[in-house]
Write a protein that holds these residues in place. Sequence first.
Motif, short mmCIF file in Angstrom:
data_model
loop_
_atom_site.label_atom_id
_atom_site.label_comp_id
_atom_site.label_asym_id
_atom_site.label_seq_id
_atom_site.Cartn_x
_atom_site.Cartn_y
_atom_site.Cartn_z
N LEU A 1 15.80 0.36 6.70
CA LEU A 1 14.95 -0.73 6.24
C LEU A 1 14.63 -1.68 7.37
O LEU A 1 15.48 -1.93 8.24
N SER B 1 11.11 -4.27 9.27
CA SER B 1 9.68 -4.53 9.38
C SER B 1 9.38 -5.04 10.80
O SER B 1 9.90 -6.09 11.19
N PRO B 2 8.59 -4.29 11.58
CA PRO B 2 7.97 -2.99 11.25
C PRO B 2 9.00 -1.86 11.31
O PRO B 2 10.02 -1.99 11.98
N ILE B 3 8.70 -0.75 10.63
CA ILE B 3 9.68 0.33 10.55
C ILE B 3 9.09 1.71 10.79
O ILE B 3 9.83 2.68 10.99
N ALA B 4 7.76 1.83 10.80
CA ALA B 4 7.14 3.15 10.90
C ALA B 4 7.52 3.89 12.17
O ALA B 4 7.55 5.12 12.21
N HIS B 5 7.83 3.14 13.26
CA HIS B 5 8.15 3.77 14.54
C HIS B 5 9.57 4.31 14.60
O HIS B 5 9.94 5.01 15.55
N SER B 6 10.39 4.02 13.60
CA SER B 6 11.81 4.32 13.69
C SER B 6 12.09 5.81 13.87
O SER B 6 11.49 6.66 13.20
N THR C 1 12.28 6.02 5.57
CA THR C 1 12.02 4.68 6.07
C THR C 1 11.48 3.84 4.93
O THR C 1 10.81 4.36 4.03
N GLU D 1 9.60 -0.05 4.43
CA GLU D 1 9.11 -1.31 4.98
C GLU D 1 9.63 -2.45 4.10
O GLU D 1 9.23 -2.61 2.95
N PRO E 1 10.09 -6.42 4.59
CA PRO E 1 9.98 -7.65 5.37
C PRO E 1 11.07 -8.66 4.99
O PRO E 1 11.69 -8.55 3.92
#
Length: 281
Positions: A14, A16-21, A42, A44, A46
């Motif tokens: 969890l 934010s941002p998290i898409a790159h994890s 993943t 998102e 915040p």
Amino acid sequence: MTTPDVGRRRLAVLGSPIAHSKSPRLHRAAYALLGLDWSYETAEVPSGTLAAFLDGMGPEWRGLSLTMPLKQEVLPHLAETDRLAALAGAANTVRVADDGRLLGFNTDIGGIIGALADAGVDRVRHGVLIGGGATAASALVAMAELGAAEVRVHVRDAARAAAIVELAPKLGLVVDVRPIADLASAGEAELVVSTVPGGTDLGVAASDALVSTAPLLDVAYDPWPTRLAADWLARDGRVVHGLGMLLHQALLQVRVFVSGDPLEPLPDEQAVLEVMRRSLD
């Protein structure tokens, strides 16, 4: 929160941002090798929305990995924290107990130590820390574990270092808080750890004395190289990639999710570590 049962097998990172994890790659590789039919996603989340997410978790949940900005926000929701999470005031790992309680752990500290060990750094007396947030607190604890006596902390806002200053006496450390601009005239050190986001422009280059004497561990890994790491490399400085910390802290998280104990090795752990490492290629 609904009390989980033994069939739970859902996990997520969890933030934010998290898409790159890259955490899903690491964890999925580990569970596949261990023969565990667990998912890892993943989400998102915040700042300010963590409580709602926790309240919505069902009985299938096993645990959570936490990134910015949730490592401190989660603390009031935890029934227990391990020694390192309590010391650093930050938990990056949550395990859902059989009775539904949330148990907090800090594997960032072990991740930093593991990444440095891979680079041949196992002892530090004089360190430099860039940043003052939750990960910076973990880095300070890691330096103390490696024997540091003095740490210079460079921050853009002195108020951001308040928690670091409060933590230092508990670790037996002397901390000297300085502005970011002082990096340009910084003296020699044995280690530099940067905890600022990867795209950050510090507005100053580190001194030649610092670059030539201290390896840099930059915990950010996206984008890579960070501006700080690129400058270090351009001047033939040693850089420890942030993915090393991610790898080693994830291994400890897998231990937590499997057994509940970050100190209990996994079955055939070396093979697990290697498959996790390969997942990052």
